[in-house]
Every structure is written in C-alpha cells, then in structure tokens.
Design a protein around this motif. Sequence first.
Motif, PDB file in Angstrom:
ATOM      1  N   GLU A 179       8.261   6.306  14.544  1.00  0.00           N
ATOM      2  CA  GLU A 179       9.566   6.314  13.881  1.00  0.00           C
ATOM      3  C   GLU A 179       9.339   6.920  12.506  1.00  0.00           C
ATOM      4  O   GLU A 179       9.035   6.220  11.548  1.00  0.00           O
ATOM      5  CB  GLU A 179      10.091   4.872  13.781  1.00  0.00           C
ATOM      6  CG  GLU A 179      11.531   4.785  13.282  1.00  0.00           C
ATOM      7  CD  GLU A 179      11.940   3.359  12.935  1.00  0.00           C
ATOM      8  OE1 GLU A 179      11.217   2.411  13.292  1.00  0.00           O
ATOM      9  OE2 GLU A 179      12.999   3.221  12.291  1.00  0.00           O
ATOM     10  N   ALA A 180       9.438   8.247  12.439  1.00  0.00           N
ATOM     11  CA  ALA A 180       9.072   8.914  11.187  1.00  0.00           C
ATOM     12  C   ALA A 180       9.633  10.325  11.140  1.00  0.00           C
ATOM     13  O   ALA A 180       9.857  10.964  12.170  1.00  0.00           O
ATOM     14  CB  ALA A 180       7.547   8.975  11.052  1.00  0.00           C
TER      15      ALA A 180
ATOM     16  N   LEU B  83       7.455  15.736   6.967  1.00  0.00           N
ATOM     17  CA  LEU B  83       7.816  16.746   5.971  1.00  0.00           C
ATOM     18  C   LEU B  83       6.766  17.842   5.980  1.00  0.00           C
ATOM     19  O   LEU B  83       5.565  17.560   5.967  1.00  0.00           O
ATOM     20  CB  LEU B  83       7.913  16.099   4.595  1.00  0.00           C
ATOM     21  CG  LEU B  83       9.090  15.121   4.463  1.00  0.00           C
ATOM     22  CD1 LEU B  83       8.886  14.164   3.300  1.00  0.00           C
ATOM     23  CD2 LEU B  83      10.393  15.885   4.293  1.00  0.00           C
TER      24      LEU B  83
ATOM     25  N   PHE C  92       2.390  10.949  -2.481  1.00  0.00           N
ATOM     26  CA  PHE C  92       3.259   9.845  -2.041  1.00  0.00           C
ATOM     27  C   PHE C  92       2.525   8.919  -1.072  1.00  0.00           C
ATOM     28  O   PHE C  92       2.920   7.767  -0.880  1.00  0.00           O
ATOM     29  CB  PHE C  92       4.543  10.382  -1.409  1.00  0.00           C
ATOM     30  CG  PHE C  92       5.612   9.340  -1.263  1.00  0.00           C
ATOM     31  CD1 PHE C  92       6.368   8.944  -2.354  1.00  0.00           C
ATOM     32  CD2 PHE C  92       5.837   8.726  -0.039  1.00  0.00           C
ATOM     33  CE1 PHE C  92       7.345   7.962  -2.227  1.00  0.00           C
ATOM     34  CE2 PHE C  92       6.809   7.742   0.100  1.00  0.00           C
ATOM     35  CZ  PHE C  92       7.568   7.355  -0.994  1.00  0.00           C
TER      36      PHE C  92
ATOM     37  N   ILE D  91       1.920   5.503  -2.281  1.00  0.00           N
ATOM     38  CA  ILE D  91       3.000   4.515  -2.167  1.00  0.00           C
ATOM     39  C   ILE D  91       2.953   3.847  -0.790  1.00  0.00           C
ATOM     40  O   ILE D  91       3.061   2.615  -0.680  1.00  0.00           O
ATOM     41  CB  ILE D  91       4.371   5.190  -2.413  1.00  0.00           C
ATOM     42  CG1 ILE D  91       4.436   5.808  -3.814  1.00  0.00           C
ATOM     43  CG2 ILE D  91       5.518   4.202  -2.171  1.00  0.00           C
ATOM     44  CD1 ILE D  91       4.430   4.797  -4.939  1.00  0.00           C
ATOM     45  N   LEU D  92       2.776   4.642   0.259  1.00  0.00           N
ATOM     46  CA  LEU D  92       2.748   4.056   1.610  1.00  0.00           C
ATOM     47  C   LEU D  92       1.542   3.120   1.769  1.00  0.00           C
ATOM     48  O   LEU D  92       1.668   2.038   2.354  1.00  0.00           O
ATOM     49  CB  LEU D  92       2.729   5.152   2.675  1.00  0.00           C
ATOM     50  CG  LEU D  92       3.997   6.014   2.729  1.00  0.00           C
ATOM     51  CD1 LEU D  92       3.888   7.036   3.856  1.00  0.00           C
ATOM     52  CD2 LEU D  92       5.253   5.167   2.925  1.00  0.00           C
TER      53      LEU D  92
ATOM     54  N   LEU E 169       2.359  -0.058  -0.034  1.00  0.00           N
ATOM     55  CA  LEU E 169       3.282  -0.864   0.776  1.00  0.00           C
ATOM     56  C   LEU E 169       2.536  -1.541   1.924  1.00  0.00           C
ATOM     57  O   LEU E 169       2.769  -2.716   2.230  1.00  0.00           O
ATOM     58  CB  LEU E 169       4.409   0.007   1.335  1.00  0.00           C
ATOM     59  CG  LEU E 169       5.443   0.521   0.325  1.00  0.00           C
ATOM     60  CD1 LEU E 169       6.317   1.597   0.967  1.00  0.00           C
ATOM     61  CD2 LEU E 169       6.310  -0.612  -0.205  1.00  0.00           C
TER      62      LEU E 169
ATOM     63  N   ALA F  33       1.590  -4.035   6.515  1.00  0.00           N
ATOM     64  CA  ALA F  33       2.424  -3.232   7.411  1.00  0.00           C
ATOM     65  C   ALA F  33       1.746  -1.887   7.695  1.00  0.00           C
ATOM     66  O   ALA F  33       0.650  -1.614   7.193  1.00  0.00           O
ATOM     67  CB  ALA F  33       3.791  -3.010   6.776  1.00  0.00           C
ATOM     68  N   ARG F  34       2.383  -1.100   8.536  1.00  0.00           N
ATOM     69  CA  ARG F  34       1.952   0.259   8.852  1.00  0.00           C
ATOM     70  C   ARG F  34       3.141   1.158   8.604  1.00  0.00           C
ATOM     71  O   ARG F  34       3.887   1.493   9.535  1.00  0.00           O
ATOM     72  CB  ARG F  34       1.527   0.335  10.329  1.00  0.00           C
ATOM     73  CG  ARG F  34       0.363  -0.574  10.683  1.00  0.00           C
ATOM     74  CD  ARG F  34      -0.923  -0.047  10.091  1.00  0.00           C
ATOM     75  NE  ARG F  34      -2.090  -0.758  10.619  1.00  0.00           N
ATOM     76  CZ  ARG F  34      -3.333  -0.346  10.361  1.00  0.00           C
ATOM     77  NH1 ARG F  34      -3.568   0.714   9.623  1.00  0.00           N
ATOM     78  NH2 ARG F  34      -4.354  -1.027  10.851  1.00  0.00           N
ATOM     79  N   SER F  35       3.340   1.520   7.364  1.00  0.00           N
ATOM     80  CA  SER F  35       4.582   2.189   7.002  1.00  0.00           C
ATOM     81  C   SER F  35       4.524   3.691   7.227  1.00  0.00           C
ATOM     82  O   SER F  35       3.459   4.307   7.197  1.00  0.00           O
ATOM     83  CB  SER F  35       4.921   1.893   5.538  1.00  0.00           C
ATOM     84  OG  SER F  35       3.924   2.412   4.697  1.00  0.00           O
ATOM     85  N   SER F  36       5.691   4.246   7.477  1.00  0.00           N
ATOM     86  CA  SER F  36       5.872   5.692   7.526  1.00  0.00           C
ATOM     87  C   SER F  36       7.157   6.014   6.776  1.00  0.00           C
ATOM     88  O   SER F  36       7.853   5.116   6.323  1.00  0.00           O
ATOM     89  CB  SER F  36       5.963   6.201   8.967  1.00  0.00           C
ATOM     90  OG  SER F  36       4.742   6.044   9.630  1.00  0.00           O
ATOM     91  N   LEU F  37       7.431   7.298   6.693  1.00  0.00           N
ATOM     92  CA  LEU F  37       8.538   7.772   5.881  1.00  0.00           C
ATOM     93  C   LEU F  37       9.678   8.257   6.760  1.00  0.00           C
ATOM     94  O   LEU F  37       9.443   8.882   7.793  1.00  0.00           O
ATOM     95  CB  LEU F  37       7.999   8.964   5.072  1.00  0.00           C
ATOM     96  CG  LEU F  37       8.817   9.475   3.932  1.00  0.00           C
ATOM     97  CD1 LEU F  37       8.925   8.406   2.862  1.00  0.00           C
ATOM     98  CD2 LEU F  37       8.141  10.708   3.367  1.00  0.00           C
ATOM     99  N   LYS F  38      10.882   7.963   6.338  1.00  0.00           N
ATOM    100  CA  LYS F  38      12.057   8.581   6.947  1.00  0.00           C
ATOM    101  C   LYS F  38      12.992   9.059   5.831  1.00  0.00           C
ATOM    102  O   LYS F  38      12.954   8.549   4.727  1.00  0.00           O
ATOM    103  CB  LYS F  38      12.788   7.597   7.860  1.00  0.00           C
ATOM    104  CG  LYS F  38      12.051   7.354   9.174  1.00  0.00           C
ATOM    105  CD  LYS F  38      12.833   6.495  10.123  1.00  0.00           C
ATOM    106  CE  LYS F  38      14.013   7.198  10.736  1.00  0.00           C
ATOM    107  NZ  LYS F  38      13.621   8.215  11.729  1.00  0.00           N
ATOM    108  N   ILE F  39      13.772  10.063   6.142  1.00  0.00           N
ATOM    109  CA  ILE F  39      14.748  10.592   5.196  1.00  0.00           C
ATOM    110  C   ILE F  39      16.129  10.312   5.767  1.00  0.00           C
ATOM    111  O   ILE F  39      16.407  10.683   6.919  1.00  0.00           O
ATOM    112  CB  ILE F  39      14.546  12.108   4.991  1.00  0.00           C
ATOM    113  CG1 ILE F  39      13.112  12.413   4.511  1.00  0.00           C
ATOM    114  CG2 ILE F  39      15.593  12.662   4.032  1.00  0.00           C
ATOM    115  CD1 ILE F  39      12.760  11.898   3.139  1.00  0.00           C
TER     116      ILE F  39
END
Lengths: 224, 224
Positions: free
Chosen positions: A153-154, A157, A196, A199-200, A203, A209-215
Amino acid sequence: MSVEVLSFIGGTGPEGLGLAVRFAAAGHEIVIGSRSPERAQQAVEKIRARVPGARAAGMVNQEAVGRGDIVFVTIPFAGHRDTLEALAPAIGAKVVVDVVSPLSFEGGKMAVIAVPEGSAAEQAQALLPQARVVAAFHHLDASQLMRVERPVEADVLVCADHREAKERVMALAEEIEGVRALDGGPVANSRYLEEFTVILLSLNKTYKARSSLKISGIPTRPKG
Amino acid sequence: MSVEVLSFIGGTGPEGLGLAVRFAAAGHEIVIGSRSPERAQQAVEKIRARVPGARAAGMVNQEAVGRGDIVFVTIPFAGHRDTLEALAPAIGAKVVVDVVSPLSFEGGKMAVIAVPEGSAAEQAQALLPQARVVAAFHHLDASQLMRVERPVEADVLVCADHREAKERVMALAEEIEGVRALDGGPVANSRYLEEFTVILLSLNKTYKARSSLKISGIPTRPKG
C-alpha cells in the motif's frame, strides 16, 4: 508488459531482495549480484522459495550488471561510490535505478550523510555519465515486499532527468500490486526522497510499524 | 477538547488562513496577526465567511502573539529570522508551531534555501530559546483547508523536542476532520519534512493537483 532482465547490485540485502521477489512474481528475469557468488545464490533460493518457478540467477556484481536490461543499485551508501566507480564500464548507458538513501546508523543513531553531488542518485549520475539514472523505491518496506502474497500500500515517487527511462521505471513499479508510481520531478529532487527515509524509519521505531508513503489529492489514473 | 487561543503570525497568507479557518470551525479562538491591521481584519472577515460565528480578531503580529496560548508561524521563509527576532520577547516561553518550509521561488524556479540552523523550526528554536517549538502542518494544502465543509485526507507529521508541547499540537491537529497526527521525532527531523514540501509542490505542478501526504503501514489509533 514485456519481460526484462533486472539486475540487482547488492541484491542480497533486504531492499534488493524484496524488490527482486516482487519483480520475479511479475514475470521478469532476475539477476542477483553480490560480491560473493555464494551469497548471490542463497538470495536466489530465497526468491524461489517465495516465487516458485522464478527465473533468477546469482553471480558477482560485475557479471550481473552485464546481464541486465535495467540495473538496480540496492547497496548501503557506504559502498555506493566505490561500487559504482568499479562497475561504470559494465554499466555503460543502461538504465540505473538508484534505491539508496545516504544514511548512517553509527552507535544506533540514524543520521543523513551529506553527499557532495546532492544525493545518492546524483552521485550515481555523476559517476555514470552515460547511464540514465532513475531514483525510486526508497520508501517501500523490505519486509512488506517479501510478503509477495499481499499487495503493498504505497506510492512510489520517481525522479529522473531522462523521460523515457523514468516512464519505463514507473511502469515497472506499477507491476508491484498495490503500487502507484508518481513522477517526482528531476533527479535534483531525489535528495528529498532519499532524506525522507529518515522520517519513515523514525516512525517505524516510534510506532513499531513498517511504514510507507502515500500521496493524497492526486486522482488515480486508470491503469492498462 | 479545551478551547485555546491560537495566534497566527502571518495569518493573512493562504496556509495560515487555511489553518485558522479549520481551528475556528473546531471552536478555538483565532487571532490573526499581520504587519497591517487592515489586512488582518480582512482575513478575519474571510474566516467568518466560512465559519459563521467564528471567534476571531485581527491585529498586528506583536499584539497577536501576546494574546495567543499557542503561536503559529505561517510566514514566507524570507521574513522568518527577522520576524521571530523582533517577536522573541513577546513569545517568551509559549508553544510555537512552525509551519514554514525554507523555499524560494525566484524566476518561477523552486529551490530549497539552506538554513544554517538545519531547518526553519531549528532556526526558530535557536532564536526563541525559551519557547517550545513544534514543527508541523507543512504538507496540508491551503486550498483544501479553506473548504471547511470537506474533511482533508492527510497525516500531519509533528517534530519537536518538547514532549508536552508535541502532544498538545498533535491533539490540535486531529481536531481537523480527516487528519491523523503522527510523531515524526525530534525537531532535528523537521528539515526532512520542510524540504519534502518541494516534492508535493512538484507533484502539484505535474499533475495539476493539490497533494498531501499520508503514511501507510501504521495502524490508526482509535481517537477520543
């Protein structure tokens, strides 16, 4: 979709292996490069365990580069300059996907390393003037990539100065289920993607957690 | 939720005004600061047009600061240092929310301005040693904030070294419908938030969009 040969410099690390697994699942031919052919072969076994019938081979980086239509750079930043300098003749004018974020983790403390060229991707472009360098995939979590049965779910870029190479890598990114590729602008913007990552990772530590980026705010284009 | 007085230094610009509208809608008392009391008053009228019955007043920055429980800094970076130096005695030990990204747009070309202190928020903390500086709200689109009848779709990343101030600002952020606040770590991380604004502005231009940021992979905590 056309089948391409995707080579991974440093394909035994978690990020390279995770991407290789996803692209093997999408039907591409994978070449894992490593300094050690034994470790490259172990990585190939890990890919086959997750993607039965995967077309994958392991070899030293130099040979892996020679075999690839597209070369992924998935090594720690500490080896970035020396590795690319050594591989420059083999890479030539290929498309290079630089996934590296210039971070150090000394003493358990994360820090961004200042890159004289501006970013890892810009350093790659400076070391490989004939290659078409594309910065992408910095923010996909390696452990999520390995769980190939689940969509990620990402948004990915993508920054590059070479339009055709950028579009090719964006199309490739969208072969990973759940990924939308977005044009992040010129390679000069890659610095802000790479950094960036701090930042992940922060987080991830704070939220376990295992974060990813969404726009948000960009309507999804129909695929196909 | 307790009602707080929120002052906006540079509250006549789009980002300050957008946040002020949302926090007025959430029931807070808004004080718009400007160099010009007339323009401050015009901004107050814009807030009232969107939030009938809003408790809002306009005045010069110096007075606005004195009235606020929390002071938002929403000015262009060009005036950041001089404005905060002049307002330092009035700000004292208040909570300061720095929303500024150090960007220039000369000749239509966007560029990140190098900040000797590391970031706009770190510069604020250096200029305001008694204040508790919190970096947040860099990635909310001003025009989306103004459409107060619609929830936004964004995560607000918050960086600060002062735990209580950070938690207060995170709680405030989540009063904006659709916002999830996430702890982005110490104020030293704010640089990567501020500079990532370049990517969102680049996406806005490329896709003719109004982009914001979301983080996937972190389970949403129940609010309340």
